[in-house]
Design a protein around this motif. Sequence first.
Motif, PDB file in Angstrom:
ATOM      1  N   THR A 197       0.888  -1.168   0.000  1.00  0.00           N
ATOM      2  CA  THR A 197       0.000   0.000   0.000  1.00  0.00           C
ATOM      3  C   THR A 197       0.921   1.212   0.000  1.00  0.00           C
ATOM      4  OG1 THR A 197       0.033   0.178   2.401  1.00  0.00           O
ATOM      5  CG2 THR A 197      -1.686  -1.235   1.431  1.00  0.00           C
ATOM      6  N   ALA A 198       0.333   2.395  -0.191  1.00  0.00           N
ATOM      7  CA  ALA A 198       1.162   3.608  -0.153  1.00  0.00           C
ATOM      8  C   ALA A 198       1.886   3.705   1.190  1.00  0.00           C
ATOM      9  CB  ALA A 198       0.290   4.829  -0.397  1.00  0.00           C
ATOM     10  N   THR A 199       1.249   3.231   2.250  1.00  0.00           N
ATOM     11  CA  THR A 199       1.847   3.322   3.591  1.00  0.00           C
ATOM     12  C   THR A 199       3.034   2.380   3.747  1.00  0.00           C
ATOM     13  OG1 THR A 199      -0.335   3.854   4.421  1.00  0.00           O
ATOM     14  CG2 THR A 199       1.291   3.212   6.066  1.00  0.00           C
ATOM     15  N   THR A 200       2.871   1.131   3.313  1.00  0.00           N
ATOM     16  CA  THR A 200       3.984   0.173   3.485  1.00  0.00           C
ATOM     17  C   THR A 200       5.165   0.558   2.589  1.00  0.00           C
ATOM     18  OG1 THR A 200       3.057  -1.340   1.824  1.00  0.00           O
ATOM     19  CG2 THR A 200       2.452  -1.743   4.133  1.00  0.00           C
ATOM     20  N   LEU A 201       4.831   1.012   1.386  1.00  0.00           N
ATOM     21  CA  LEU A 201       5.896   1.415   0.457  1.00  0.00           C
ATOM     22  C   LEU A 201       6.627   2.648   1.002  1.00  0.00           C
ATOM     23  CD1 LEU A 201       7.264   0.888  -2.239  1.00  0.00           C
ATOM     24  CD2 LEU A 201       5.423   2.162  -3.368  1.00  0.00           C
ATOM     25  N   ALA A 202       5.865   3.602   1.511  1.00  0.00           N
ATOM     26  CA  ALA A 202       6.472   4.827   2.064  1.00  0.00           C
ATOM     27  C   ALA A 202       7.431   4.488   3.197  1.00  0.00           C
ATOM     28  CB  ALA A 202       5.385   5.770   2.575  1.00  0.00           C
ATOM     29  N   ALA A 203       7.059   3.508   4.018  1.00  0.00           N
ATOM     30  CA  ALA A 203       7.905   3.158   5.172  1.00  0.00           C
ATOM     31  C   ALA A 203       9.240   2.586   4.694  1.00  0.00           C
ATOM     32  CB  ALA A 203       7.177   2.148   6.055  1.00  0.00           C
ATOM     33  N   ARG A 204       9.199   1.740   3.658  1.00  0.00           N
ATOM     34  CA  ARG A 204      10.468   1.166   3.173  1.00  0.00           C
ATOM     35  C   ARG A 204      11.311   2.214   2.448  1.00  0.00           C
ATOM     36  NH1 ARG A 204       7.365  -2.567   1.188  1.00  0.00           N
ATOM     37  NH2 ARG A 204       8.298  -2.646  -0.885  1.00  0.00           N
ATOM     38  N   VAL A 205      10.639   3.128   1.745  1.00  0.00           N
ATOM     39  CA  VAL A 205      11.395   4.204   1.082  1.00  0.00           C
ATOM     40  C   VAL A 205      12.042   5.101   2.143  1.00  0.00           C
ATOM     41  CG1 VAL A 205      11.175   6.288  -0.346  1.00  0.00           C
ATOM     42  CG2 VAL A 205      10.025   4.183  -1.046  1.00  0.00           C
ATOM     43  N   LEU A 206      11.301   5.380   3.202  1.00  0.00           N
ATOM     44  CA  LEU A 206      11.830   6.273   4.246  1.00  0.00           C
ATOM     45  C   LEU A 206      13.096   5.701   4.890  1.00  0.00           C
ATOM     46  CD1 LEU A 206      11.130   9.022   5.566  1.00  0.00           C
ATOM     47  CD2 LEU A 206       9.965   7.736   7.370  1.00  0.00           C
ATOM     48  N   GLU A 207      13.091   4.375   5.095  1.00  0.00           N
ATOM     49  CA  GLU A 207      14.311   3.727   5.634  1.00  0.00           C
ATOM     50  C   GLU A 207      15.519   4.044   4.761  1.00  0.00           C
ATOM     51  OE1 GLU A 207      14.266  -0.568   6.012  1.00  0.00           O
ATOM     52  OE2 GLU A 207      12.411  -0.390   7.167  1.00  0.00           O
ATOM     53  N   GLN A 208      15.294   3.992   3.461  1.00  0.00           N
ATOM     54  CA  GLN A 208      16.395   4.275   2.524  1.00  0.00           C
ATOM     55  C   GLN A 208      16.756   5.759   2.532  1.00  0.00           C
ATOM     56  OE1 GLN A 208      18.082   1.756   1.146  1.00  0.00           O
ATOM     57  NE2 GLN A 208      16.680   0.595   2.437  1.00  0.00           N
ATOM     58  N   GLU A 209      15.753   6.624   2.681  1.00  0.00           N
ATOM     59  CA  GLU A 209      16.040   8.064   2.763  1.00  0.00           C
ATOM     60  C   GLU A 209      17.033   8.332   3.893  1.00  0.00           C
ATOM     61  OE1 GLU A 209      12.770  10.852   2.633  1.00  0.00           O
ATOM     62  OE2 GLU A 209      11.454   9.353   1.756  1.00  0.00           O
ATOM     63  N   HIS A 210      16.829   7.603   4.989  1.00  0.00           N
ATOM     64  CA  HIS A 210      17.670   7.841   6.172  1.00  0.00           C
ATOM     65  C   HIS A 210      19.112   7.380   5.950  1.00  0.00           C
ATOM     66  CE1 HIS A 210      13.698   7.750   8.648  1.00  0.00           C
ATOM     67  NE2 HIS A 210      13.851   8.850   7.948  1.00  0.00           N
ATOM     68  N   ARG A 211      19.324   6.492   4.999  1.00  0.00           N
ATOM     69  CA  ARG A 211      20.695   6.114   4.614  1.00  0.00           C
ATOM     70  C   ARG A 211      21.280   7.161   3.660  1.00  0.00           C
ATOM     71  NH1 ARG A 211      20.510   0.943   1.266  1.00  0.00           N
ATOM     72  NH2 ARG A 211      22.755   0.965   1.379  1.00  0.00           N
ATOM     73  N   LEU A 212      20.419   7.603   2.727  1.00  0.00           N
ATOM     74  CA  LEU A 212      20.922   8.432   1.625  1.00  0.00           C
ATOM     75  C   LEU A 212      21.403   9.812   2.058  1.00  0.00           C
ATOM     76  CD1 LEU A 212      18.463   8.124  -1.418  1.00  0.00           C
ATOM     77  CD2 LEU A 212      20.562   6.854  -0.971  1.00  0.00           C
ATOM     78  N   TYR A 213      20.598  10.476   2.920  1.00  0.00           N
ATOM     79  CA  TYR A 213      20.886  11.898   3.133  1.00  0.00           C
ATOM     80  C   TYR A 213      22.226  12.112   3.849  1.00  0.00           C
ATOM     81  CZ  TYR A 213      18.639  16.368   2.052  1.00  0.00           C
ATOM     82  OH  TYR A 213      18.292  17.569   1.480  1.00  0.00           O
TER      83      TYR A 213
END
Length: 225
Positions: A168-184
């Motif tokens: 869902t948009a929520t589950t996908l957003a959560a996994r993307v956010l994990e990656q955001e926290h690595r990237l920045y």
Amino acid sequence: MIAAPSPLPVVILISGRGSNLQSIIDAVAQQRLAVDIRAVISNRPAAAGLQRAREAGLAVEVVDHTQFPDRQAFDQALLTCIERFQPALVVLAGFMRILTAGFVHHYQGRMLNIHPSLLPAFPGMNTHRRALQAGCSQHGASIHFVTEAVDGGPVVLQAQVPVQPDDTATTLAARVLEQEHRLYPLAISWFAEQRLQLDSSGQATLDGKVLTGPVIVSQESETPC
Ligand code: GRF
């Protein structure tokens, strides 16, 4: 004795939750990132991220956009506030305001943004829902230099996140956010080490070479150095 180089002064702009801000605070605390967070500035007085900044002992400012007659006046006040802290880099971390051309030009080559999609796909809002609707098999997050085009500046780093059939948009957003926290923290460290720059023709360079596309990290891979 040779003095250690002083850490790069940065100002971080937020509008909300501040989880990316937290990832940067944590990276500094864990000595994965050598920057001096001079201030955290929000355009929303109630942004939860302000509390994270206070808990980390950082200077906190609010420039409330609702108190200004137009975008120009707000951006001028924001710029004046930022300049008090003399940053070498302005980090947009969930800052939900479109910036005027004058503001963007002032920080040309000195302002990064994080966006929750594999740019140039899905600039703007609701990226996770749009990626699902489009049937994408890969989604992700991007770090880019800020230019006048909203979410349109040179992309320097991306993390890909495979879309699962039951997302869902929520589950996908959560996994993307994990990656955001690595990237920045990684992209900011490249900038702080003067490895990442925007050249005079507006192209991003890493280690002196023009980036013809972003550096891509996959979800499983180790963080590249
Ligand atoms: C993130 O998904 C970021 O990519 C987008 O806004 C969100 C901010 O989240 N620009 P947070 O405030 O950092 O938790």
